[in-house]
Design an enzyme around this catalytic site. Structure first.
Site, PDB file in Angstrom:
ATOM      1  N   ILE A   1     -29.625  34.375 -22.539  1.00 41.30           N
ATOM      2  CA  ILE A   1     -29.062  32.993 -22.555  1.00 41.30           C
ATOM      3  C   ILE A   1     -30.214  31.830 -22.359  1.00 41.30           C
ATOM      4  O   ILE A   1     -30.695  32.155 -21.174  1.00 41.30           O
ATOM      5  CB  ILE A   1     -27.947  32.677 -21.583  1.00 41.30           C
ATOM      6  CG1 ILE A   1     -26.625  33.705 -21.758  1.00 41.30           C
ATOM      7  CG2 ILE A   1     -27.474  31.090 -21.547  1.00 41.30           C
ATOM      8  CD1 ILE A   1     -25.480  33.528 -20.926  1.00 41.30           C
TER       9      ILE A   1
ATOM     10  N   ASP B   1     -40.020  28.096 -20.776  1.00 44.22           N
ATOM     11  CA  ASP B   1     -40.194  27.372 -21.560  1.00 44.22           C
ATOM     12  C   ASP B   1     -39.998  27.472 -22.876  1.00 44.22           C
ATOM     13  O   ASP B   1     -40.975  27.881 -23.446  1.00 44.22           O
ATOM     14  CB  ASP B   1     -41.120  26.059 -21.199  1.00 44.22           C
ATOM     15  CG  ASP B   1     -41.383  24.826 -21.695  1.00 44.22           C
ATOM     16  OD1 ASP B   1     -40.537  24.571 -22.855  1.00 44.22           O
ATOM     17  OD2 ASP B   1     -41.798  23.741 -21.497  1.00 44.22           O
TER      18      ASP B   1
ATOM     19  N   ASN C   1     -29.215  28.574 -26.721  1.00 46.69           N
ATOM     20  CA  ASN C   1     -28.459  27.313 -26.209  1.00 46.69           C
ATOM     21  C   ASN C   1     -29.331  26.219 -25.696  1.00 46.69           C
ATOM     22  O   ASN C   1     -29.004  24.816 -25.865  1.00 46.69           O
ATOM     23  CB  ASN C   1     -27.778  28.017 -25.142  1.00 46.69           C
ATOM     24  CG  ASN C   1     -26.950  26.619 -24.311  1.00 46.69           C
ATOM     25  OD1 ASN C   1     -26.176  25.739 -24.706  1.00 46.69           O
ATOM     26  ND2 ASN C   1     -27.927  26.516 -22.845  1.00 46.69           N
TER      27      ASN C   1
ATOM     28  N   ARG D   1     -37.625  34.540 -33.319  1.00 48.92           N
ATOM     29  CA  ARG D   1     -38.767  35.406 -33.900  1.00 48.92           C
ATOM     30  C   ARG D   1     -39.115  36.643 -32.825  1.00 48.92           C
ATOM     31  O   ARG D   1     -39.626  37.569 -33.247  1.00 48.92           O
ATOM     32  CB  ARG D   1     -40.203  34.414 -33.994  1.00 48.92           C
ATOM     33  CG  ARG D   1     -41.071  35.071 -34.723  1.00 48.92           C
ATOM     34  CD  ARG D   1     -40.990  35.650 -36.073  1.00 48.92           C
ATOM     35  NE  ARG D   1     -41.782  36.632 -36.707  1.00 48.92           N
ATOM     36  CZ  ARG D   1     -42.106  37.729 -36.424  1.00 48.92           C
ATOM     37  NH1 ARG D   1     -41.468  38.356 -35.524  1.00 48.92           N
ATOM     38  NH2 ARG D   1     -43.132  38.296 -37.036  1.00 48.92           N
TER      39      ARG D   1
ATOM     40  N   TYR E   1     -32.010  13.492 -33.270  1.00 49.60           N
ATOM     41  CA  TYR E   1     -31.426  14.448 -32.705  1.00 49.60           C
ATOM     42  C   TYR E   1     -30.442  15.140 -33.558  1.00 49.60           C
ATOM     43  O   TYR E   1     -30.548  16.547 -33.789  1.00 49.60           O
ATOM     44  CB  TYR E   1     -30.470  13.946 -31.559  1.00 49.60           C
ATOM     45  CG  TYR E   1     -29.499  15.095 -30.827  1.00 49.60           C
ATOM     46  CD1 TYR E   1     -30.142  16.011 -29.968  1.00 49.60           C
ATOM     47  CD2 TYR E   1     -28.242  15.085 -31.047  1.00 49.60           C
ATOM     48  CE1 TYR E   1     -29.349  17.074 -29.599  1.00 49.60           C
ATOM     49  CE2 TYR E   1     -27.291  16.093 -30.604  1.00 49.60           C
ATOM     50  CZ  TYR E   1     -28.056  17.155 -29.866  1.00 49.60           C
ATOM     51  OH  TYR E   1     -27.145  17.969 -29.400  1.00 49.60           O
TER      52      TYR E   1
ATOM     53  N   LYS F   1     -30.302  19.262 -34.999  1.00 52.57           N
ATOM     54  CA  LYS F   1     -29.182  19.898 -35.171  1.00 52.57           C
ATOM     55  C   LYS F   1     -28.906  20.411 -36.719  1.00 52.57           C
ATOM     56  O   LYS F   1     -28.261  21.427 -36.947  1.00 52.57           O
ATOM     57  CB  LYS F   1     -27.857  19.357 -34.555  1.00 52.57           C
ATOM     58  CG  LYS F   1     -28.056  19.364 -32.919  1.00 52.57           C
ATOM     59  CD  LYS F   1     -28.372  20.685 -32.451  1.00 52.57           C
ATOM     60  CE  LYS F   1     -28.389  20.528 -30.982  1.00 52.57           C
ATOM     61  NZ  LYS F   1     -28.513  22.019 -30.344  1.00 52.57           N
TER      62      LYS F   1
HETATM   63  P1  NDP Z   1     -27.470  20.433 -20.133  1.00 57.41           P
HETATM   64  O1  NDP Z   1     -28.403  19.314 -20.410  1.00 57.41           O
HETATM   65  O2  NDP Z   1     -26.507  20.657 -19.219  1.00 57.41           O
HETATM   66  O3  NDP Z   1     -28.085  21.877 -20.521  1.00 57.41           O
HETATM   67  C1  NDP Z   1     -29.342  22.151 -21.219  1.00 57.41           C
HETATM   68  C2  NDP Z   1     -30.011  23.371 -20.903  1.00 57.41           C
HETATM   69  O4  NDP Z   1     -31.219  23.342 -21.640  1.00 57.41           O
HETATM   70  C3  NDP Z   1     -30.486  23.313 -19.586  1.00 57.41           C
HETATM   71  O5  NDP Z   1     -30.251  24.624 -19.096  1.00 57.41           O
HETATM   72  C4  NDP Z   1     -32.079  23.263 -19.524  1.00 57.41           C
HETATM   73  O6  NDP Z   1     -32.741  24.121 -18.516  1.00 57.41           O
HETATM   74  C5  NDP Z   1     -32.423  23.856 -20.929  1.00 57.41           C
HETATM   75  N1  NDP Z   1     -33.499  23.653 -21.672  1.00 57.41           N
HETATM   76  C6  NDP Z   1     -33.936  22.212 -22.089  1.00 57.41           C
HETATM   77  N2  NDP Z   1     -35.298  22.055 -22.298  1.00 57.41           N
HETATM   78  C7  NDP Z   1     -35.528  23.578 -22.454  1.00 57.41           C
HETATM   79  C8  NDP Z   1     -36.800  24.141 -22.677  1.00 57.41           C
HETATM   80  N3  NDP Z   1     -37.882  23.485 -22.893  1.00 57.41           N
HETATM   81  N4  NDP Z   1     -37.121  25.396 -22.182  1.00 57.41           N
HETATM   82  C9  NDP Z   1     -35.967  26.163 -21.777  1.00 57.41           C
HETATM   83  N5  NDP Z   1     -34.753  25.440 -21.618  1.00 57.41           N
HETATM   84  C10 NDP Z   1     -34.443  24.339 -21.766  1.00 57.41           C
HETATM   85  O7  NDP Z   1     -26.742  20.372 -21.619  1.00 57.41           O
HETATM   86  P2  NDP Z   1     -25.864  21.220 -22.673  1.00 57.41           P
HETATM   87  O8  NDP Z   1     -25.306  22.230 -21.780  1.00 57.41           O
HETATM   88  O9  NDP Z   1     -24.644  20.309 -23.081  1.00 57.41           O
HETATM   89  O10 NDP Z   1     -26.739  21.692 -23.870  1.00 57.41           O
HETATM   90  C11 NDP Z   1     -26.883  22.902 -24.287  1.00 57.41           C
HETATM   91  C12 NDP Z   1     -26.790  22.882 -25.764  1.00 57.41           C
HETATM   92  O11 NDP Z   1     -25.495  22.311 -26.306  1.00 57.41           O
HETATM   93  C13 NDP Z   1     -27.930  21.946 -26.289  1.00 57.41           C
HETATM   94  O12 NDP Z   1     -28.487  22.888 -27.279  1.00 57.41           O
HETATM   95  C14 NDP Z   1     -27.268  20.752 -26.783  1.00 57.41           C
HETATM   96  O13 NDP Z   1     -27.709  20.039 -27.947  1.00 57.41           O
HETATM   97  C15 NDP Z   1     -26.179  21.583 -27.228  1.00 57.41           C
HETATM   98  N6  NDP Z   1     -24.735  20.511 -27.492  1.00 57.41           N
HETATM   99  C16 NDP Z   1     -24.327  19.827 -26.571  1.00 57.41           C
HETATM  100  C17 NDP Z   1     -23.161  19.109 -26.673  1.00 57.41           C
HETATM  101  C18 NDP Z   1     -22.635  18.031 -25.496  1.00 57.41           C
HETATM  102  O14 NDP Z   1     -21.936  16.919 -25.998  1.00 57.41           O
HETATM  103  N7  NDP Z   1     -22.984  18.292 -24.120  1.00 57.41           N
HETATM  104  C19 NDP Z   1     -22.574  18.966 -27.750  1.00 57.41           C
HETATM  105  C20 NDP Z   1     -23.022  19.614 -28.640  1.00 57.41           C
HETATM  106  C21 NDP Z   1     -24.143  20.703 -28.725  1.00 57.41           C
HETATM  107  P3  NDP Z   1     -34.045  23.836 -17.814  1.00 57.41           P
HETATM  108  O15 NDP Z   1     -34.207  22.198 -17.887  1.00 57.41           O
HETATM  109  O16 NDP Z   1     -33.818  24.240 -16.369  1.00 57.41           O
HETATM  110  O17 NDP Z   1     -34.960  24.121 -18.650  1.00 57.41           O
HETATM  111  C1  8X3 Z   2     -23.969  16.680 -28.888  1.00 53.67           C
HETATM  112  C2  8X3 Z   2     -22.989  15.958 -29.459  1.00 53.67           C
HETATM  113  O1  8X3 Z   2     -22.110  13.657 -30.663  1.00 53.67           O
HETATM  114  O2  8X3 Z   2     -23.896  13.465 -28.556  1.00 53.67           O
HETATM  115  O3  8X3 Z   2     -24.632  17.328 -29.744  1.00 53.67           O
HETATM  116  O4  8X3 Z   2     -24.810  14.056 -30.468  1.00 53.67           O
HETATM  117  S1  8X3 Z   2     -23.417  14.221 -29.846  1.00 53.67           S
END
Ligand code: NDP
Ligand code: 8X3
Length: 256
Positions: free
Chosen positions: A11, A64, A91, A125, A157, A161
């Site tokens: 994950i 990262d 994710n 990859r 953004y 996506k």
């Molecule tokens: P959070 O901010 O709660 O979690 C984001 C996660 O991504 C964190 O664990 C962060 O870990 C990790 N992350 C960010 N940048 C990096 C990096 N460079 N390397 C490794 N890990 C990274 O947000 P969400 O749980 O909401 O987001 C998860 C996914 O869901 C994203 O792809 C987001 O676009 C998508 N999403 C979210 C929605 C929402 O409304 N919340 C709706 C639709 C999609 P750390 O900072 O520790 O590296």
């Molecule tokens: C996250 C949902 O609507 O903020 O992907 O872009 S939205």
């Protein structure tokens, strides 16, 4: 049903939100977890909780996803017993800012593109060749409603996506003659740290996003991930759009 018992699940972005909830959901089903993110302290705390709650075996990976050499090296150097990843949950992702394109920050654009698009590609990859070798596996990408629609000021953004959507479709075509499955789960508004990150710690601005609506919880998205992962092997959940009730599209939201 596909059992998740002893399956190895990687994950990305397991330190928060949807990734963290998915870690709990997979652990509950008996999976072994590779927990990856940059904030190692959070991952260590999560690993302890998973061990306590479900006796889970976990491997914590400080990663990262934007640094290709680090990604390929980390996957290459996985201990032998963790190398045969069964499920990759792509994710890790973020948004930065909500600005008109001509007023946007190029640094923000780079960060979103580097994380959401290039990061997902680098991890894929590195991991997919192992899946191809074992002719099994499941890649689950977290896309977004923003991969299907564009909303005002969401420009870059949304583009990232949309790219995830295209990459998912490409992956499925490129792997169509293998037993590997490819899924995208595309949520609407989910209350995580997402908006706090988007607005750089401005908690009031972040909270306002969810005012008057009951957003998705990260657990709801994790549920969808588990649903896709546990279908019988002949079934592929190709794409699932998950919205909170009263969100009809990115911008059509009924607020009380
Ligand atoms: P959070 O901010 O709660 O979690 C984001 C996660 O991504 C964190 O664990 C962060 O870990 C990790 N992350 C960010 N940048 C990096 C990096 N460079 N390397 C490794 N890990 C990274 O947000 P969400 O749980 O909401 O987001 C998860 C996914 O869901 C994203 O792809 C987001 O676009 C998508 N999403 C979210 C929605 C929402 O409304 N919340 C709706 C639709 C999609 P750390 O900072 O520790 O590296
Ligand atoms: C996250 C949902 O609507 O903020 O992907 O872009 S939205």
């Amino acid at each position: 049903m596909t059992s998740l018992k002893n399956k190895i699940v990687l994950i990305t972005g397991a330190s928060s939100g949807i990734g963290l909830s998915s870690a709990h959901a997979f652990a509950k089903k008996g999976a072994k977890l590779i927990l990856a993110a940059r904030r190692i302290d959070r991952l260590n705390a999560l690993a302890l909780n998973l061990k306590k709650d479900y006796r889970s075996e976990t491997l914590v990976l400080k990663l990262d996803v934007t640094i290709e050499s680090k990604v390929s090296n980390a996957i290459e150097k996985l201990p032998a017993k963790w190398k045969s990843i069964d499920i990759l949950l792509n994710n890790a992702g973020l948004s930065r800012g909500l600005d008109k394109l001509h007023e946007g920050s190029i640094k923000d654009w780079d960060e979103m593109i580097n994380t959401n698009v290039k990061g997902l590609l680098y991890v894929s990859r590195a991991v997919i060749p192992f899946m191809v070798k074992q002719n099994s596996g499941h890649i689950i990408n977290i896309g977004s409603i923003a991969g299907h629609e564009v909303y005002p000021k969401g420009n870059v953004y949304c583009a990232t996506k949309h790219a995830v959507d295209a990459i998912t479709k490409g992956m499925r075509m490129d792997l169509f003659d293998t037993d590997i499955r490819v899924t995208t789960i595309d949520p609407g508004m989910a209350e995580t740290e997402f908006s706090t990150v988007r607005f750089r710690g401005n908690v009031n601005k972040a909270k306002a996003v969810y005012t008057g609506i009951k957003p998705l919880l990260p657990e709801d998205v994790a549920d969808a991930v588990i649903y896709a992962a546990t279908r019988p092997q002949n079934v592929v959940v190709a794409e699932m759009i998950l919205l909170p009730n009263k969100q009809a599209s990115s911008i059509v939201v009924h607020r009380n």
